[in-house]
Design a protein around this motif. Sequence first.
Motif, short mmCIF file in Angstrom:
data_model
loop_
_atom_site.label_atom_id
_atom_site.label_comp_id
_atom_site.label_asym_id
_atom_site.label_seq_id
_atom_site.Cartn_x
_atom_site.Cartn_y
_atom_site.Cartn_z
N ILE A 1 0.95 -1.02 0.10
CA ILE A 1 0.03 0.03 0.07
C ILE A 1 0.91 1.24 0.24
CG2 ILE A 1 -1.82 1.36 1.30
CD1 ILE A 1 -2.46 -1.61 2.49
N GLY A 2 0.91 2.23 -1.02
CA GLY A 2 1.44 3.07 -1.16
C GLY A 2 1.08 4.45 -0.20
N PRO A 3 1.95 5.43 -0.09
CA PRO A 3 1.74 6.41 0.67
C PRO A 3 0.59 7.53 0.23
CG PRO A 3 3.62 6.85 -0.70
CD PRO A 3 3.26 5.53 -0.83
N ILE B 1 -2.39 6.35 -0.68
CA ILE B 1 -3.73 5.47 -0.88
C ILE B 1 -4.78 6.28 -0.18
CG2 ILE B 1 -3.16 4.37 0.93
CD1 ILE B 1 -5.06 3.15 -2.04
N GLY B 2 -4.46 6.95 0.81
CA GLY B 2 -5.58 7.87 1.77
C GLY B 2 -5.91 8.84 0.85
N ARG B 3 -5.17 9.49 -0.01
CA ARG B 3 -5.64 10.55 -0.87
C ARG B 3 -6.42 10.02 -1.98
NH1 ARG B 3 -0.54 12.36 0.49
NH2 ARG B 3 0.21 11.69 -1.50
N SER B 4 -5.94 8.96 -2.45
CA SER B 4 -6.71 8.11 -3.73
C SER B 4 -8.17 7.89 -3.14
CB SER B 4 -5.89 7.05 -4.14
OG SER B 4 -4.83 7.16 -4.79
N TYR B 5 -8.29 7.17 -1.79
CA TYR B 5 -9.84 6.64 -1.30
C TYR B 5 -10.39 7.76 -1.05
CZ TYR B 5 -13.06 4.21 1.20
OH TYR B 5 -14.25 3.65 1.69
N ALA B 6 -9.87 8.87 -0.48
CA ALA B 6 -10.49 10.03 -0.34
C ALA B 6 -11.38 10.55 -1.60
CB ALA B 6 -9.83 11.12 0.42
N ALA B 7 -10.55 10.68 -2.64
CA ALA B 7 -10.95 10.97 -4.00
C ALA B 7 -12.37 10.23 -4.49
CB ALA B 7 -10.07 11.01 -4.94
N VAL B 8 -12.29 8.99 -4.12
CA VAL B 8 -13.76 8.30 -4.60
C VAL B 8 -14.47 8.20 -3.59
CG1 VAL B 8 -12.24 6.52 -6.22
CG2 VAL B 8 -12.69 6.02 -3.76
N SER B 9 -14.30 8.22 -2.20
CA SER B 9 -15.25 8.13 -1.04
C SER B 9 -15.55 9.67 -0.57
CB SER B 9 -14.62 7.36 0.08
OG SER B 9 -13.52 8.35 0.89
N GLY B 10 -15.06 10.51 -0.80
CA GLY B 10 -15.35 11.95 -0.21
C GLY B 10 -14.78 12.14 0.82
N SER C 1 -2.10 13.00 4.73
CA SER C 1 -0.58 13.41 4.76
C SER C 1 0.06 13.11 6.16
CB SER C 1 -0.13 14.63 4.24
OG SER C 1 -0.43 15.78 5.06
N VAL C 2 1.51 13.13 6.10
CA VAL C 2 1.87 12.95 7.47
C VAL C 2 1.81 14.23 8.04
CG1 VAL C 2 4.21 12.87 8.46
CG2 VAL C 2 3.88 11.37 6.56
N LEU C 3 1.88 15.38 7.38
CA LEU C 3 1.69 16.66 8.32
C LEU C 3 0.34 16.72 8.92
CD1 LEU C 3 3.82 18.98 6.06
CD2 LEU C 3 4.48 18.41 8.20
N SER C 4 -0.66 16.49 7.98
CA SER C 4 -1.92 16.74 8.54
C SER C 4 -2.17 15.73 9.58
CB SER C 4 -3.07 16.75 7.47
OG SER C 4 -2.87 15.25 6.78
N ALA C 5 -1.93 14.65 9.55
CA ALA C 5 -2.20 13.49 10.43
C ALA C 5 -1.28 13.70 11.87
CB ALA C 5 -1.59 11.87 10.10
N LYS C 6 0.11 14.41 11.68
CA LYS C 6 0.65 14.85 12.89
C LYS C 6 0.00 16.05 13.59
CE LYS C 6 5.32 13.19 11.96
NZ LYS C 6 6.78 13.64 11.76
N ALA C 7 -0.82 16.50 13.05
CA ALA C 7 -1.31 18.06 13.56
C ALA C 7 -2.68 17.37 14.37
CB ALA C 7 -2.11 18.83 12.30
N LEU C 8 -2.98 16.03 14.10
CA LEU C 8 -4.04 15.51 14.96
C LEU C 8 -3.48 14.47 15.81
CD1 LEU C 8 -6.96 15.50 12.25
CD2 LEU C 8 -6.78 16.80 14.19
N PHE D 1 -0.09 2.21 9.17
CA PHE D 1 0.47 3.66 8.86
C PHE D 1 0.96 3.52 7.41
CE2 PHE D 1 0.04 4.10 13.64
CZ PHE D 1 0.08 5.27 13.81
N LEU D 2 0.95 4.50 6.52
CA LEU D 2 1.25 4.54 5.54
C LEU D 2 2.97 5.06 5.12
CD1 LEU D 2 -2.03 5.83 3.80
CD2 LEU D 2 -0.97 3.42 3.92
N PRO D 3 3.48 4.42 3.98
CA PRO D 3 3.10 3.22 3.33
C PRO D 3 3.41 2.00 4.22
CG PRO D 3 5.45 3.96 2.82
CD PRO D 3 5.00 4.97 3.63
#
Length: 307
Positions: free
Chosen positions: A197-199, A201-210, A218-225, A264-266
């Motif tokens: 699973i590539g790094p 995939i979160g953005r790719s799944y978000a694009a089809v699931s909303g 991303s690492v940065l946005s995940a670390k912010a939470l 955790f990705l990848p």
Amino acid sequence: MSNLQEIGLTELPSLSKLYLNAAATAARRRILGGSAGEPALPAVSYHVRNIRADVDNLTAYQHLVGESASDTLPAGFVHALAFPVSMSVMNRDDFPLPLLGMIHLRNRIEQRSPIHFAEALDVCAWSENLTGHRAGTQVDVVAEVTLHATGETVWRGVSTYLAKGVFLPGIDKSGNHHAATGREDFTPPDPTALWRIGPDIGRSYAAVSGDFNPIHLSVLSAKALGLRGSIAHGMYLASRALADVGPAKGDTFNWDVAFEAPVFLPARVALDISTTPSGSGAWSSDYTAWNPRSGRRHFTGRVAARG
């Protein structure tokens, strides 16, 4: 659900707007503090009527999770279709748990009838079972999908979420029967599949699931939470496992998944699927996914034909 106030929505809500509103709500709660009194779930259900799947989005989803091309909506795709309505329930100001940071514990889905992509659908969602958990407070969010023309319920999902570290007054954390879901000793079997699973995939799944939850993007946005890195969507992983079950799952089935540890990705994920038929023609497929390096289990599940 009969005692709930029905709130009709004119269209499917935007998940990105719901996340922004959730962030604003979290900020207000930090400043003003929680509400007084006994916690309670909002006595409402949200409804969106006469919606249809987008064909291009369906095709992209099927390709991403490994489902065969078909005119029938995959069960995981229907979950994604209903998710904005479910999230609207959790996004209310009077919802007692913070939406951001919720941990997905479990899904129980009933695929009662196959759904053709061209059929008009109604979606409704509500919350129930606010209960204690050894690590916080959990809640069930129920979504039902019915055929707009007949009112027949063709899909039903119950998603269990945990607000980690949130202990509400009056709720006994020792009363939760899911508190130790599937965390017994685990010895990895020989895998039937190995996913890479590539790094992105979160953005790719978000694009089809909303579902553009920052913890997946991303690492940065995940670390912010508060996470050390971005993690895969639980429903991407569960839907990919369901696709790997293949034609054995048939047209109608019950599909359960319990999440234990984030991916955790990848990542590399090992998967074992065991399908058991019986003389009566019934069958079930049990699956387990784990980290092939550490042996830590990520999730387990079962797909069983409906009687």
